[in-house]
Design a protein around this motif. Structure first.
Motif, PDB file in Angstrom:
ATOM      1  N   GLY A  82       0.786  -1.217   0.000  1.00  0.00           N
ATOM      2  CA  GLY A  82       0.000   0.000   0.000  1.00  0.00           C
ATOM      3  C   GLY A  82       0.821   1.272   0.000  1.00  0.00           C
ATOM      4  N   HIS A  83       2.126   1.152   0.245  1.00  0.00           N
ATOM      5  CA  HIS A  83       2.992   2.335   0.285  1.00  0.00           C
ATOM      6  C   HIS A  83       3.442   2.798  -1.102  1.00  0.00           C
ATOM      7  N   PHE A  84       3.060   2.066  -2.162  1.00  0.00           N
ATOM      8  CA  PHE A  84       3.488   2.470  -3.508  1.00  0.00           C
ATOM      9  C   PHE A  84       3.127   3.931  -3.790  1.00  0.00           C
ATOM     10  N   GLY A  85       1.933   4.333  -3.366  1.00  0.00           N
ATOM     11  CA  GLY A  85       1.477   5.682  -3.665  1.00  0.00           C
ATOM     12  C   GLY A  85       2.224   6.777  -2.927  1.00  0.00           C
ATOM     13  N   ALA A  86       3.005   6.413  -1.901  1.00  0.00           N
ATOM     14  CA  ALA A  86       3.728   7.409  -1.110  1.00  0.00           C
ATOM     15  C   ALA A  86       5.205   7.514  -1.500  1.00  0.00           C
ATOM     16  N   VAL A  87       5.641   6.701  -2.455  1.00  0.00           N
ATOM     17  CA  VAL A  87       7.059   6.675  -2.823  1.00  0.00           C
ATOM     18  C   VAL A  87       7.508   8.005  -3.421  1.00  0.00           C
ATOM     19  N   ALA A  88       6.723   8.561  -4.330  1.00  0.00           N
ATOM     20  CA  ALA A  88       7.125   9.811  -4.988  1.00  0.00           C
ATOM     21  C   ALA A  88       7.292  10.941  -3.968  1.00  0.00           C
ATOM     22  N   ASP A  89       6.366  11.048  -3.016  1.00  0.00           N
ATOM     23  CA  ASP A  89       6.473  12.099  -1.991  1.00  0.00           C
ATOM     24  C   ASP A  89       7.710  11.899  -1.124  1.00  0.00           C
ATOM     25  N   ALA A  90       8.025  10.624  -0.806  1.00  0.00           N
ATOM     26  CA  ALA A  90       9.200  10.349   0.024  1.00  0.00           C
ATOM     27  C   ALA A  90      10.489  10.730  -0.695  1.00  0.00           C
ATOM     28  N   ILE A  91      10.525  10.542  -2.010  1.00  0.00           N
ATOM     29  CA  ILE A  91      11.706  10.933  -2.782  1.00  0.00           C
ATOM     30  C   ILE A  91      11.805  12.453  -2.879  1.00  0.00           C
ATOM     31  N   ALA A  92      10.660  13.093  -3.133  1.00  0.00           N
ATOM     32  CA  ALA A  92      10.669  14.543  -3.325  1.00  0.00           C
ATOM     33  C   ALA A  92      10.849  15.304  -2.012  1.00  0.00           C
ATOM     34  N   LYS A  93      10.318  14.758  -0.909  1.00  0.00           N
ATOM     35  CA  LYS A  93      10.398  15.420   0.398  1.00  0.00           C
ATOM     36  C   LYS A  93      10.866  14.408   1.442  1.00  0.00           C
ATOM     37  N   PRO A  94      12.134  14.019   1.397  1.00  0.00           N
ATOM     38  CA  PRO A  94      12.617  12.953   2.284  1.00  0.00           C
ATOM     39  C   PRO A  94      12.780  13.433   3.724  1.00  0.00           C
ATOM     40  N   ASN A  95      12.804  12.470   4.626  1.00  0.00           N
ATOM     41  CA  ASN A  95      13.172  12.780   6.016  1.00  0.00           C
ATOM     42  C   ASN A  95      14.651  13.148   6.048  1.00  0.00           C
ATOM     43  N   LEU A  96      14.943  14.364   6.461  1.00  0.00           N
ATOM     44  CA  LEU A  96      16.321  14.846   6.504  1.00  0.00           C
ATOM     45  C   LEU A  96      16.818  14.876   7.952  1.00  0.00           C
ATOM     46  N   PRO A  97      18.122  14.789   8.155  1.00  0.00           N
ATOM     47  CA  PRO A  97      18.667  14.849   9.517  1.00  0.00           C
ATOM     48  C   PRO A  97      18.260  16.152  10.207  1.00  0.00           C
ATOM     49  N   ALA A 113      12.993   4.873  -0.421  1.00  0.00           N
ATOM     50  CA  ALA A 113      12.598   6.098  -1.122  1.00  0.00           C
ATOM     51  C   ALA A 113      13.162   7.333  -0.411  1.00  0.00           C
ATOM     52  N   HIS A 114      13.117   7.344   0.926  1.00  0.00           N
ATOM     53  CA  HIS A 114      13.700   8.468   1.676  1.00  0.00           C
ATOM     54  C   HIS A 114      15.212   8.547   1.465  1.00  0.00           C
ATOM     55  N   GLN A 115      15.882   7.393   1.444  1.00  0.00           N
ATOM     56  CA  GLN A 115      17.324   7.389   1.197  1.00  0.00           C
ATOM     57  C   GLN A 115      17.635   7.939  -0.188  1.00  0.00           C
ATOM     58  N   THR A 116      16.803   7.573  -1.165  1.00  0.00           N
ATOM     59  CA  THR A 116      16.971   8.115  -2.516  1.00  0.00           C
ATOM     60  C   THR A 116      16.796   9.630  -2.498  1.00  0.00           C
ATOM     61  N   GLY A 117      15.771  10.087  -1.790  1.00  0.00           N
ATOM     62  CA  GLY A 117      15.530  11.533  -1.698  1.00  0.00           C
ATOM     63  C   GLY A 117      16.653  12.273  -1.005  1.00  0.00           C
ATOM     64  N   ARG A 118      17.219  11.667   0.039  1.00  0.00           N
ATOM     65  CA  ARG A 118      18.337  12.327   0.739  1.00  0.00           C
ATOM     66  C   ARG A 118      19.560  12.431  -0.159  1.00  0.00           C
ATOM     67  N   SER A 119      19.788  11.410  -0.978  1.00  0.00           N
ATOM     68  CA  SER A 119      20.908  11.472  -1.927  1.00  0.00           C
ATOM     69  C   SER A 119      20.687  12.570  -2.955  1.00  0.00           C
ATOM     70  N   LEU A 120      19.459  12.680  -3.428  1.00  0.00           N
ATOM     71  CA  LEU A 120      19.148  13.734  -4.396  1.00  0.00           C
ATOM     72  C   LEU A 120      19.257  15.114  -3.759  1.00  0.00           C
ATOM     73  N   HIS A 121      18.850  15.225  -2.499  1.00  0.00           N
ATOM     74  CA  HIS A 121      18.973  16.501  -1.780  1.00  0.00           C
ATOM     75  C   HIS A 121      20.436  16.916  -1.686  1.00  0.00           C
ATOM     76  N   GLU A 122      21.295  15.939  -1.454  1.00  0.00           N
ATOM     77  CA  GLU A 122      22.736  16.218  -1.361  1.00  0.00           C
ATOM     78  C   GLU A 122      23.289  16.663  -2.705  1.00  0.00           C
ATOM     79  N   LEU A 123      22.809  16.034  -3.785  1.00  0.00           N
ATOM     80  CA  LEU A 123      23.310  16.366  -5.118  1.00  0.00           C
ATOM     81  C   LEU A 123      22.735  17.682  -5.635  1.00  0.00           C
ATOM     82  N   ALA A 124      21.509  18.021  -5.200  1.00  0.00           N
ATOM     83  CA  ALA A 124      20.888  19.317  -5.512  1.00  0.00           C
ATOM     84  C   ALA A 124      20.873  19.630  -7.004  1.00  0.00           C
ATOM     85  N   ASP A 125      20.336  18.690  -7.786  1.00  0.00           N
ATOM     86  CA  ASP A 125      20.222  18.897  -9.229  1.00  0.00           C
ATOM     87  C   ASP A 125      18.773  18.626  -9.623  1.00  0.00           C
TER      88      ASP A 125
END
Length: 370
Positions: A82-97, A113-125
Motif C-alpha cells: 500500500g505504500h506504492f502511492g507514497a514513494v514519490a512524496d518520500a523521494i521529493a520530500k525525504p526525512n532529513l537529519p 525512497a527516503h534514502q533516494t531523496g536524501r541522496s538527491l537533496h545532497e546532489l541538488a540537481d
C-alpha cells in the motif's frame, strides 16, 4: 530487480534488468559534471534497494500469507504494498537529519525512497531529481503490470523471480505454450513467471505420468524414478510433485508450497521444524543400519529444500520439464510405435533413422499427453 549504476566515463545514471535471455540497460539521466562519485554511488545504491523492496511485494504477496489479520505477516505485506502511492512524496520530500537524528521508516520501501531523496537533496540537481522520480514511477508500474500478469517491457524481469503465488493469467499463458509443445518451449523461461509456469508444468507432468503408467504398468508416481534407469535424471523433485498430486494436492498447491518453503529458507527461516526433526530421525536410523562404519550425524549434509534456494521457481520448472522428458523415455520402452517401424534391427539403424524414430515417438507421446 533493477540494478542502478554510475558510468563515470559518460557521467550517466544507468538502470539494468534481466529478461530471461539476457540483460537490458537504459540511461536514466546525465549526471552533473564534477559531482562527488561517492554521492552518486549512494544514489544508485538507494535506487537498487528501492527496486528490491518493490519487487519483494510481488514475490511475497499478501495473498500467499496464511492470514491478513492485524500484525500478521500478510497484514505487513499488504501495508508494504500500500505504500506504492507514497514513494514519490518520500523521494521529493525525504526525512532529513534534524538535531543529529533522522526519522527512519519501518517500511523497507519507504525508507529506500527516503534514502533516494536524501541522496538527491545532497546532489541538488533539479533535472536529476525529475529523472529519478520518473524512473521510480516506471519501476513501480512494472511491478503493478507483473501483478496483473503482463510481463512486457520492464516487467519482463519477473521471469527471473520466484513468487509465492501464481497469477491465473500467467498459468493460462504457460498452459498455452505447453499445449504447443508439452516438452517445454523456450518461451516458458522468457515470457512467463516461473512459478506460474511450474504450476502448468506440474499439471502436464501428471498427465505425462498417467500416459506412461498406462503403457508401462508402473505406478504413475514412480515413472520418473524408473526412467532414471534409462538416463541419469534429477528425479527426486518431479517424483515428489507427483506424490503430492497423487495424495490430493492440486498442481497449484504442490508448486506454491514448495516454492514458498524454499523462499523461507532463502530468508534464513526454518518453516517446518517438525519435518526437519523427522528427517534427522530417519537419517539416524539409516546411519544406524550401517553399523560401526557409518559416519556420524555431524558429518552428513542434509538438504533443507529440494529446490535451489537462489532460484527455486525456475529450478522447479526445469525439474518438472525434465520429468516430462523422463516420462517419454520410459514410454518409448513400451510404445507400440517400435513395432510399426521397419524390420531393420535397432543395432544397425543410421543416425537419421534414430532421429526420425525419436521425432515420431515424441510427436505421438505429446499427442497422448494432450
Amino acid at each position: 530487480m533493477t540494478r542502478y549504476s554510475i558510468d563515470p566515463e559518460r557521467h550517466e545514471l544507468i538502470a539494468t534488468w534481466g529478461t530471461g535471455e539476457g540483460d537490458l540497460a537504459t540511461r536514466i539521466a546525465a549526471l552533473p559534471a564534477g559531482t562527488d562519485t561517492d554521492a552518486l554511488l549512494r544514489l544508485a545504491r538507494a535506487l537498487t534497494h528501492l527496486s528490491e523492496a518493490a519487487w519483494r511485494t510481488y514475490t511475497h504477496p499478501a495473498s500467499a500469507a496464511a492470514s491478513q489479520d492485524p500484525n500478521t505477516e500478510g497484514w505487513r505485506r499488504e501495508q508494504e504494498r500500500g505504500h506504492f502511492g507514497a514513494v514519490a512524496d518520500a523521494i521529493a520530500k525525504p526525512n532529513l537529519p534534524s538535531g543529529g537524528a533522522t526519522i527512519v521508516s519501518y517500511s523497507h520501501l519507504l525508507e529506500s525512497a527516503h534514502q533516494t531523496g536524501r541522496s538527491l537533496h545532497e546532489l541538488a540537481d533539479t533535472a536529476l531529481t525529475e529523472a529519478v522520480l520518473g524512473e521510480a514511477a516506471t519501476e513501480l508500474a512494472a511491478v503493478e503490470n507483473a501483478e496483473l500478469g503482463d510481463l512486457t517491457d520492464r516487467a519482463q524481469q519477473a521471469v527471473l523471480l520466484s513468487r509465492e503465488d501464481a497469477s491465473p493469467v500467467q498459468v493460462a499463458a504457460a498452459n498455452r505454450f505447453l499445449e504447443q509443445d508439452p516438452f517445454g518451449p523456450a518461451e516458458l523461461f522468457s515470457a512467463v513467471d516461473p512459478t506460474a509456469a511450474a504450476v502448468a508444468a506440474a499439471h502436464w507432468l501428471a498427465a505425462a505420468a498417467e500416459v506412461t503408467a498406462d503403457a508401462s504398468g508402473h505406478d504413475a508416481v514412480d515413472v520418473v524414478q524408473e526412467a532414471d534407469n534409462i538416463e541419469a535424471l534429477p528425479h527426486e523433485t518431479p517424483t515428489l510433485v507427483l506424490g503430492l498430486i497423487d495424495a490430493g494436492a492440486t498442481p497449484y498447491e504442490a508448486v506454491t508450497d514448495l516454492v514458498r518453503h524454499a523462499l523461507r529458507i532463502t530468508d534464513g527461516l526454518l518453516p517446518d521444524p517438525d519435518a526437519l526433526r523427522e528427517q534427522l530421525d530417519d537419517l539416524e536410523e539409516t546411519l544406524a543400519d550401517y553399523g560401526d562404519d557409518a559416519p556420524g550425524l555431524a558429518d552428513v549434509e542434509l538438504r533443507l529444500t529440494p529446490l535451489d534456494p537462489k532460484r527455486p521457481a525456475r529450478d522447479l520448472l526445469e525439474d518438472l520439464l525434465t520429468g516430462i522428458h523422463a516420462c517419454w523415455l520410459l514410454h518409448t520402452e513400451y510404445d507400440d510405435l517400435n513395432d510399426e517401424d521397419d524390420d531393420t534391427s535397432a543395432e544397425v539403424w543410421t543416425d537419421e533413422q534414430v532421429e526420425q524414430h525419436q521425432r515420431r515417438s515424441r510427436k505421438r507421446f505429446a499427442q497422448l499427453v494432450r
